[in-house]
Design a protein around this motif. Structure first.
Motif, PDB file in Angstrom:
ATOM      1  N   ALA A 129      96.164  30.619  66.545  1.00  0.00           N
ATOM      2  CA  ALA A 129      97.210  29.970  67.338  1.00  0.00           C
ATOM      3  C   ALA A 129      96.727  28.647  67.920  1.00  0.00           C
ATOM      4  O   ALA A 129      97.490  27.677  68.018  1.00  0.00           O
ATOM      5  N   GLU A 130      95.430  28.602  68.306  1.00  0.00           N
ATOM      6  CA  GLU A 130      94.836  27.397  68.891  1.00  0.00           C
ATOM      7  C   GLU A 130      93.523  27.098  68.166  1.00  0.00           C
ATOM      8  O   GLU A 130      92.459  27.561  68.592  1.00  0.00           O
ATOM      9  N   PRO A 131      93.559  26.356  67.051  1.00  0.00           N
ATOM     10  CA  PRO A 131      92.381  26.133  66.205  1.00  0.00           C
ATOM     11  C   PRO A 131      91.159  25.582  66.929  1.00  0.00           C
ATOM     12  O   PRO A 131      90.023  25.817  66.493  1.00  0.00           O
ATOM     13  N   GLU A 132      91.372  24.875  68.036  1.00  0.00           N
ATOM     14  CA  GLU A 132      90.221  24.327  68.753  1.00  0.00           C
ATOM     15  C   GLU A 132      89.307  25.431  69.296  1.00  0.00           C
ATOM     16  O   GLU A 132      88.122  25.208  69.539  1.00  0.00           O
ATOM     17  N   LYS A 133      89.848  26.646  69.454  1.00  0.00           N
ATOM     18  CA  LYS A 133      89.034  27.760  69.945  1.00  0.00           C
ATOM     19  C   LYS A 133      88.103  28.325  68.871  1.00  0.00           C
ATOM     20  O   LYS A 133      87.211  29.121  69.165  1.00  0.00           O
ATOM     21  N   SER A 134      88.319  27.937  67.618  1.00  0.00           N
ATOM     22  CA  SER A 134      87.514  28.497  66.526  1.00  0.00           C
ATOM     23  C   SER A 134      86.055  28.053  66.593  1.00  0.00           C
ATOM     24  O   SER A 134      85.185  28.684  65.992  1.00  0.00           O
ATOM     25  N   ASN A 135      85.773  26.969  67.327  1.00  0.00           N
ATOM     26  CA  ASN A 135      84.397  26.462  67.416  1.00  0.00           C
ATOM     27  C   ASN A 135      83.501  27.345  68.286  1.00  0.00           C
ATOM     28  O   ASN A 135      82.278  27.238  68.211  1.00  0.00           O
ATOM     29  N   ASN A 136      84.105  28.204  69.107  1.00  0.00           N
ATOM     30  CA  ASN A 136      83.317  29.012  70.038  1.00  0.00           C
ATOM     31  C   ASN A 136      83.342  30.503  69.705  1.00  0.00           C
ATOM     32  O   ASN A 136      83.058  31.332  70.568  1.00  0.00           O
ATOM     33  N   LEU A 137      83.655  30.836  68.465  1.00  0.00           N
ATOM     34  CA  LEU A 137      83.750  32.246  68.091  1.00  0.00           C
ATOM     35  C   LEU A 137      82.383  32.835  67.766  1.00  0.00           C
ATOM     36  O   LEU A 137      81.467  32.136  67.351  1.00  0.00           O
ATOM     37  N   MET A 139      92.842  46.436  71.593  1.00  0.00           N
ATOM     38  CA  MET A 139      92.232  46.121  70.308  1.00  0.00           C
ATOM     39  C   MET A 139      90.845  45.500  70.487  1.00  0.00           C
ATOM     40  O   MET A 139      90.544  44.921  71.538  1.00  0.00           O
ATOM     41  N   PRO A 140      89.984  45.613  69.444  1.00  0.00           N
ATOM     42  CA  PRO A 140      88.653  45.001  69.536  1.00  0.00           C
ATOM     43  C   PRO A 140      88.756  43.511  69.854  1.00  0.00           C
ATOM     44  O   PRO A 140      89.676  42.824  69.397  1.00  0.00           O
ATOM     45  N   LYS A 141      87.819  43.023  70.641  1.00  0.00           N
ATOM     46  CA  LYS A 141      87.834  41.632  71.081  1.00  0.00           C
ATOM     47  C   LYS A 141      87.836  40.667  69.902  1.00  0.00           C
ATOM     48  O   LYS A 141      88.478  39.616  69.951  1.00  0.00           O
ATOM     49  N   ARG A 142      87.126  41.019  68.817  1.00  0.00           N
ATOM     50  CA  ARG A 142      87.048  40.119  67.658  1.00  0.00           C
ATOM     51  C   ARG A 142      88.427  39.930  67.020  1.00  0.00           C
ATOM     52  O   ARG A 142      88.727  38.871  66.471  1.00  0.00           O
ATOM     53  N   PHE A 143      89.281  40.976  67.054  1.00  0.00           N
ATOM     54  CA  PHE A 143      90.645  40.864  66.538  1.00  0.00           C
ATOM     55  C   PHE A 143      91.435  39.833  67.345  1.00  0.00           C
ATOM     56  O   PHE A 143      92.067  38.932  66.797  1.00  0.00           O
ATOM     57  N   VAL A 144      91.395  40.015  68.655  1.00  0.00           N
ATOM     58  CA  VAL A 144      92.168  39.145  69.544  1.00  0.00           C
ATOM     59  C   VAL A 144      91.680  37.708  69.450  1.00  0.00           C
ATOM     60  O   VAL A 144      92.474  36.761  69.370  1.00  0.00           O
ATOM     61  N   GLU A 145      90.358  37.512  69.429  1.00  0.00           N
ATOM     62  CA  GLU A 145      89.797  36.160  69.352  1.00  0.00           C
ATOM     63  C   GLU A 145      90.191  35.459  68.059  1.00  0.00           C
ATOM     64  O   GLU A 145      90.506  34.255  68.057  1.00  0.00           O
ATOM     65  N   ALA A 146      90.194  36.183  66.940  1.00  0.00           N
ATOM     66  CA  ALA A 146      90.558  35.577  65.660  1.00  0.00           C
ATOM     67  C   ALA A 146      92.010  35.122  65.657  1.00  0.00           C
ATOM     68  O   ALA A 146      92.337  34.025  65.176  1.00  0.00           O
ATOM     69  N   ILE A 147      92.903  35.934  66.215  1.00  0.00           N
ATOM     70  CA  ILE A 147      94.324  35.566  66.266  1.00  0.00           C
ATOM     71  C   ILE A 147      94.557  34.428  67.247  1.00  0.00           C
ATOM     72  O   ILE A 147      95.363  33.519  66.995  1.00  0.00           O
ATOM     73  N   GLN A 148      93.855  34.444  68.376  1.00  0.00           N
ATOM     74  CA  GLN A 148      93.977  33.344  69.342  1.00  0.00           C
ATOM     75  C   GLN A 148      93.528  32.026  68.716  1.00  0.00           C
ATOM     76  O   GLN A 148      94.145  30.979  68.936  1.00  0.00           O
ATOM     77  N   ALA A 149      92.454  32.066  67.910  1.00  0.00           N
ATOM     78  CA  ALA A 149      91.966  30.858  67.252  1.00  0.00           C
ATOM     79  C   ALA A 149      92.953  30.360  66.205  1.00  0.00           C
ATOM     80  O   ALA A 149      93.066  29.158  65.965  1.00  0.00           O
TER      81      ALA A 149
END
Length: 540
Positions: free
Chosen positions: A204-212, A192-202
């Protein structure tokens, strides 16, 4: 083998056709004909696509009978989530308790995906379709858990519904990871596109949303808001969900729908999609019932927040107790107040009427309802404009608020109609109350752009001793009928109708008090309301 899991024997995979469709969707150079080729390999899927293409959801300009033509007319952005949904649903059919679990899962998934589609539509049709697809895929890990270990997942859901743990805690205990973590693993493996995976990972782990990235961040924001909306419509903790959803919508204020707009748009789209995906939307309560349930929960939480020994407050409400308590109280006020006049709204009145009826039914106490309608309000709007009408509504609300007592509840019921709930009021007090309200409005002075406008009201009242749970509706109907009689009697008057107990049976009685001029002494202070419109001059 997925080593981090306890009960999953292997990493779940998407159905073959779903994986192929997603690869085409993720490749901007892939021709739409490739989707036609994939769909035509499955006759049942092709039939569903044709049915969908000719449904009200897509509104094609003409009826189509060829699946290739249907796919071409709908385009890659719209056809991808449709094929994905059909293929995934067809892979999760079961009976009994597991079947019920699948039904709830798909209802929630389509609510979330549809909410994301509505939220993403402000960025264009392509983004809306991408948001629908992403939100449908966000729960794919949950589907994998349900299919590989249905009994274990049913136990997880029972623990969550009992309030013992959160869904993430239950899943981690049973499977070693959450369904969002599993979704991101499955989508990564599916290319899947990286943006899909990154959004779902964020998610699951909201702290990752700062680096999107900008693209991933937009998808993440829509994903979180859509998840909150699905929680509000489909889960049992609607009070907490309402707070979370309101915060999400406020944070997206620049391009966001209001909650009412979002609810209306999602419900409309779901009704158009229900038959296509075999989902039962009738189990979702009506908007007013949803809000009432959420506000009741929030009121309970507000009361218990001051009790340090209270163990049942959700962790999300305890995390930042002072701030969140203020948010909860503010939300209760916002959703219970009429925006124009500042008095209580119809939803709040309906809740108070139900509470009052239950209390008086238990205690054997008489209560009453007054329905107040502004006379000739349409003529004010037609002659002076809607701005004048709004000012009349505000000043009448202010006047009635000052004329009501502490044991009376004033609300705007709709249009030019107000209601007052009267606690523990005897028959002889009904007319006195009605005249108190009527004369207060008649005595006030109102001007618009320097032109005096006389304002009066007609009032219908009814009271009685409740005889059952639906008595409040009966009493309101009686007061509304009394209001009609007041209008027919010349307006600016009070009509009282009430139930009395005779031989154990309710007997209807009525009294009509025709207009009487208010007697105002020279030293009495009369409220004066004067409004001017700087941008427009209106002639009387």
């Amino acid at each position: 083998m997925l080593k981090s899991t306890k009960k999953l024997s292997r990493l779940p995979t998407l159905p073959t056709i779903a994986m192929e469709i997603l690869r085409v969707f993720g490749d901007p150079d892939a021709p739409i004909q490739r989707i036609s080729e994939l769909v035509q390999t499955d006759p049942a899927l092709a039939s569903k696509i044709l049915k969908a293409a000719n449904s009200s959801r897509f509104g094609l300009p003409r009826e189509v009978a060829d699946v290739r033509q249907a796919i071409t007319l709908m385009g890659k952005a719209k056809i991808t989530p449709l094929v994905l949904g059909f293929s995934l649903v067809s892979e999760s059919v079961a009976d009994g308790e597991q079947g019920e679990l699948f039904k709830k899962f798909w209802l929630r998934s389509f609510v979330r995906a549809t909410a994301a589609e509505v939220l993403g539509s402000v960025h264009g049709a392509a983004i809306a379709a991408e948001c629908f697809t992403l939100n449908l895929l966000a729960g794919i890990g949950q589907l994998g858990m349900m299919k590989q270990a249905p009994e274990d997942y049913i136990e997880c859901m029972k623990r969550v519904q009992a309030g013992d743990v959160s869904i993430s805690e239950a899943e981690r205990s049973a499977f070693g990871l959450t369904h969002l973590e599993l979704s991101s693993k499955m989508l990564t493996d599916s290319g899947m596109p990286k943006r899909f995976v990154e959004a779902i990972q964020a998610l699951a782990e909201p702290e990752k949303s700062n680096n999107l990235t900008v693209e991933s961040s937009r998808l993440y924001e829509i994903l979180t808001t859509a998840a909150a909306f699905a929680r509000y419509l489909c889960d049992h903790d609607r009070g907490v969900a309402l707070v979370v959803l309101k915060e999400q919508l406020d944070n997206r204020a620049a391009d966001s729908n209001s909650m009412d707009e979002l609810t209306t748009a999602v419900r409309t789209k779901l009704q158009n999609s229900a038959a296509l995906f075999d989902i039962d939307t009738s189990v979702i309560p009506e908007p007013e019932a949803l809000l009432n349930e959420a506000l009741e929960q929030l009121s309970e939480f507000t009361e218990t927040m001051n009790d340090a020994s209270e163990p049942s407050i959700p962790a999300e409400l305890v995390a930042e107790n002072g701030w969140l308590k203020q948010q909860v109280q503010s939300l209760v006020i916002q959703t219970s107040t009429d925006a124009l006049t500042g008095v209580a709204n119809r939803s709040y009145f309906d809740r108070r009427l139900d509470e009052m009826n239950k209390h008086c039914l238990r205690s054997g106490i008489i209560y009453g309802v007054a329905v107040v309608d502004i006379d000739h309000f349409k003529e004010v709007n037609d002659t002076y404009g809607h701005q004048a009408g709004d000012e009349v509504l505000k000043c009448v609300a202010d006047c009635l608020r000052n004329a009501t007592r502490s044991n009376e509840t004033l609300a705007r019921y709709g249009g030019e109609e107000f209601v007052v709930l009267l606690d523990n009021i005897p028959e002889q007090g009904m007319y006195i109350c009605g005249e108190r309200l009527r004369t207060a409005v008649e005595a006030m002075k109102f001007e618009f752009n320097g032109t005096p406008i006389p304002i009066t009201v007609s009032i219908g009242l009814a009271n009685g001793l409740p005889s059952g749970e639906s008595f409040g509706e009966t009493l309101f109907g009686l007061a509304d009928a009394a209001l009609y009689q007041a209008k027919q009697s010349g307006r600016n008057c009070v009509v009282v109708d009430y139930f009395s107990q005779s031989g154990g049976r309710p007997t209807r009685n009525s009294t009509c008090a025709l207009r009487s001029a208010a007697t105002i002494s020279d030293d009495e202070v009369v409220p004066t309301y004067s409004y001017s419109s700087p941008s427009i001059e209106l002639e009387p």
